[in-house]
Design a protein around this motif. Structure first.
Motif, PDB file in Angstrom:
ATOM      1  N   GLN A  34       0.824  -1.202   0.000  1.00 12.91           N
ATOM      2  CA  GLN A  34       0.000   0.000   0.000  1.00 12.91           C
ATOM      3  C   GLN A  34       0.866   1.263   0.000  1.00 12.91           C
ATOM      4  OE1 GLN A  34      -2.629   0.309   3.354  1.00 12.91           O
ATOM      5  NE2 GLN A  34      -3.730   2.051   2.506  1.00 12.91           N
ATOM      6  N   GLU A  35       1.917   1.269   0.797  1.00 11.45           N
ATOM      7  CA  GLU A  35       2.822   2.419   0.838  1.00 11.45           C
ATOM      8  C   GLU A  35       3.497   2.644  -0.514  1.00 11.45           C
ATOM      9  OE1 GLU A  35       5.646   2.356   4.034  1.00 11.45           O
ATOM     10  OE2 GLU A  35       4.149   1.619   5.441  1.00 11.45           O
ATOM     11  N   CYS A  36       3.889   1.564  -1.173  1.00 12.73           N
ATOM     12  CA  CYS A  36       4.528   1.686  -2.486  1.00 12.73           C
ATOM     13  C   CYS A  36       3.580   2.284  -3.515  1.00 12.73           C
ATOM     14  CB  CYS A  36       5.032   0.330  -2.959  1.00 12.73           C
ATOM     15  SG  CYS A  36       6.450  -0.294  -2.052  1.00 12.73           S
ATOM     16  N   TYR A  37       2.332   1.827  -3.510  1.00 13.08           N
ATOM     17  CA  TYR A  37       1.361   2.370  -4.457  1.00 13.08           C
ATOM     18  C   TYR A  37       1.048   3.830  -4.149  1.00 13.08           C
ATOM     19  CZ  TYR A  37       0.543  -2.151  -6.628  1.00 13.08           C
ATOM     20  OH  TYR A  37       0.695  -3.334  -7.327  1.00 13.08           O
ATOM     21  N   LEU A  38       0.976   4.191  -2.867  1.00 12.03           N
ATOM     22  CA  LEU A  38       0.743   5.588  -2.502  1.00 12.03           C
ATOM     23  C   LEU A  38       1.897   6.472  -2.961  1.00 12.03           C
ATOM     24  CD1 LEU A  38      -0.788   5.216   1.081  1.00 12.03           C
ATOM     25  CD2 LEU A  38      -1.943   6.022  -0.995  1.00 12.03           C
ATOM     26  N   PHE A  39       3.120   5.989  -2.786  1.00 13.27           N
ATOM     27  CA  PHE A  39       4.294   6.730  -3.228  1.00 13.27           C
ATOM     28  C   PHE A  39       4.265   6.910  -4.742  1.00 13.27           C
ATOM     29  CE2 PHE A  39       8.716   6.864  -4.716  1.00 13.27           C
ATOM     30  CZ  PHE A  39       9.167   7.982  -4.031  1.00 13.27           C
ATOM     31  N   ALA A  40       3.938   5.843  -5.463  1.00 15.03           N
ATOM     32  CA  ALA A  40       3.891   5.900  -6.925  1.00 15.03           C
ATOM     33  C   ALA A  40       2.794   6.859  -7.394  1.00 15.03           C
ATOM     34  CB  ALA A  40       3.660   4.509  -7.505  1.00 15.03           C
ATOM     35  N   ALA A  41       1.666   6.869  -6.709  1.00 13.73           N
ATOM     36  CA  ALA A  41       0.582   7.782  -7.077  1.00 13.73           C
ATOM     37  C   ALA A  41       0.983   9.233  -6.817  1.00 13.73           C
ATOM     38  CB  ALA A  41      -0.683   7.438  -6.300  1.00 13.73           C
ATOM     39  N   ALA A  42       1.691   9.469  -5.729  1.00 14.20           N
ATOM     40  CA  ALA A  42       2.137  10.827  -5.400  1.00 14.20           C
ATOM     41  C   ALA A  42       3.165  11.331  -6.422  1.00 14.20           C
ATOM     42  CB  ALA A  42       2.728  10.862  -4.002  1.00 14.20           C
ATOM     43  N   LYS A  43       3.953  10.434  -6.982  1.00 16.70           N
ATOM     44  CA  LYS A  43       4.991  10.794  -7.956  1.00 16.70           C
ATOM     45  C   LYS A  43       4.529  10.547  -9.395  1.00 16.70           C
ATOM     46  CE  LYS A  43       8.298  11.666  -4.986  1.00 16.70           C
ATOM     47  NZ  LYS A  43       8.958  12.939  -4.892  1.00 16.70           N
ATOM     48  N   LYS A  48       5.245   9.234 -15.031  1.00 22.42           N
ATOM     49  CA  LYS A  48       4.508   9.057 -16.282  1.00 22.42           C
ATOM     50  C   LYS A  48       5.408   9.284 -17.503  1.00 22.42           C
ATOM     51  CE  LYS A  48       0.366  10.528 -18.758  1.00 22.42           C
ATOM     52  NZ  LYS A  48       0.877   9.950 -19.958  1.00 22.42           N
ATOM     53  N   ASP A  49       6.136  10.376 -17.515  1.00 17.65           N
ATOM     54  CA  ASP A  49       7.001  10.658 -18.658  1.00 17.65           C
ATOM     55  C   ASP A  49       8.080   9.588 -18.827  1.00 17.65           C
ATOM     56  OD1 ASP A  49       5.590  12.961 -19.203  1.00 17.65           O
ATOM     57  OD2 ASP A  49       6.951  14.242 -18.063  1.00 17.65           O
ATOM     58  N   LEU A  50       8.620   9.126 -17.717  1.00 14.24           N
ATOM     59  CA  LEU A  50       9.661   8.096 -17.777  1.00 14.24           C
ATOM     60  C   LEU A  50       9.112   6.767 -18.302  1.00 14.24           C
ATOM     61  CD1 LEU A  50      11.444   8.807 -14.377  1.00 14.24           C
ATOM     62  CD2 LEU A  50      12.298   9.361 -16.663  1.00 14.24           C
ATOM     63  N   ARG A  59      13.006   2.828 -21.648  1.00 13.73           N
ATOM     64  CA  ARG A  59      11.856   2.615 -20.775  1.00 13.73           C
ATOM     65  C   ARG A  59      12.160   1.549 -19.720  1.00 13.73           C
ATOM     66  NH1 ARG A  59       8.408   1.472 -24.313  1.00 13.73           N
ATOM     67  NH2 ARG A  59       8.398  -0.783 -24.051  1.00 13.73           N
ATOM     68  N   LEU A  60      12.811   0.467 -20.118  1.00 14.20           N
ATOM     69  CA  LEU A  60      13.182  -0.584 -19.162  1.00 14.20           C
ATOM     70  C   LEU A  60      14.172  -0.051 -18.124  1.00 14.20           C
ATOM     71  CD1 LEU A  60      13.506  -3.661 -21.529  1.00 14.20           C
ATOM     72  CD2 LEU A  60      11.691  -3.179 -19.884  1.00 14.20           C
ATOM     73  N   GLN A  61      15.104   0.768 -18.569  1.00 16.08           N
ATOM     74  CA  GLN A  61      16.042   1.391 -17.636  1.00 16.08           C
ATOM     75  C   GLN A  61      15.288   2.312 -16.662  1.00 16.08           C
ATOM     76  OE1 GLN A  61      19.005   3.879 -19.463  1.00 16.08           O
ATOM     77  NE2 GLN A  61      20.369   3.731 -17.696  1.00 16.08           N
ATOM     78  N   GLU A  63      12.186   1.962 -15.717  1.00 19.22           N
ATOM     79  CA  GLU A  63      11.444   1.100 -14.795  1.00 19.22           C
ATOM     80  C   GLU A  63      12.345   0.625 -13.660  1.00 19.22           C
ATOM     81  OE1 GLU A  63       9.646  -2.073 -17.002  1.00 19.22           O
ATOM     82  OE2 GLU A  63       8.255  -0.714 -18.035  1.00 19.22           O
ATOM     83  N   ARG A  64      13.584   0.261 -13.987  1.00 17.55           N
ATOM     84  CA  ARG A  64      14.524  -0.164 -12.942  1.00 17.55           C
ATOM     85  C   ARG A  64      14.840   0.994 -11.990  1.00 17.55           C
ATOM     86  NH1 ARG A  64      16.582  -3.066 -17.352  1.00 17.55           N
ATOM     87  NH2 ARG A  64      18.117  -1.464 -17.831  1.00 17.55           N
ATOM     88  N   ARG A  65      15.013   2.172 -12.537  1.00 18.90           N
ATOM     89  CA  ARG A  65      15.295   3.347 -11.713  1.00 18.90           C
ATOM     90  C   ARG A  65      14.140   3.655 -10.763  1.00 18.90           C
ATOM     91  NH1 ARG A  65      17.850   7.444 -16.202  1.00 18.90           N
ATOM     92  NH2 ARG A  65      19.923   6.506 -16.234  1.00 18.90           N
ATOM     93  N   ILE A  66      12.919   3.575 -11.276  1.00 17.66           N
ATOM     94  CA  ILE A  66      11.748   3.839 -10.443  1.00 17.66           C
ATOM     95  C   ILE A  66      11.634   2.787  -9.350  1.00 17.66           C
ATOM     96  CG2 ILE A  66       9.214   3.843 -10.453  1.00 17.66           C
ATOM     97  CD1 ILE A  66       9.453   5.217 -13.253  1.00 17.66           C
TER      98      ILE A  66
END
Length: 89
Positions: A34-43, A48-50, A59-61, A63-66
């Protein structure tokens, strides 16, 4: 709150597994997820652009960075929380 990019649903489970193993017995995987999804939603705007990068390799790079960024933030938060409780040094 913004929509979560579909790629995040592939990234978060691996982050939860890695961080969950590190803090086994101290954190519930459902809470961590839940915390991970909240963080992803906040960012969302930053991610999105990445994640919409047309070049597959880039794009794969991204995804690894995110995934690394989410993992780092969650790990740091849990470490500092456990240190404040005196459970770890």
């Amino acid at each position: 709150m913004s929509e979560i990019h579909p790629s995040i649903y592939d990234i978060v489970p691996s982050v939860v597994k890695v961080v969950g193993r590190r803090f086994k017995g101290f954190v519930e995987e459902s809470d961590l997820r839940q915390e991970c999804y909240l963080f992803a939603a906040a960012k969302h705007n930053q991610f999105k652009d990445l994640l919409d990068e047309p070049n597959t390799e880039k794009r794969l790079q991204n995804e690894r960075r995110i995934g690394w960024q989410i993992k780092r933030v969650r790990s740091e938060e849990h470490t500092s929380e456990l240190q404040s409780r005196g459970l770890i040094s």
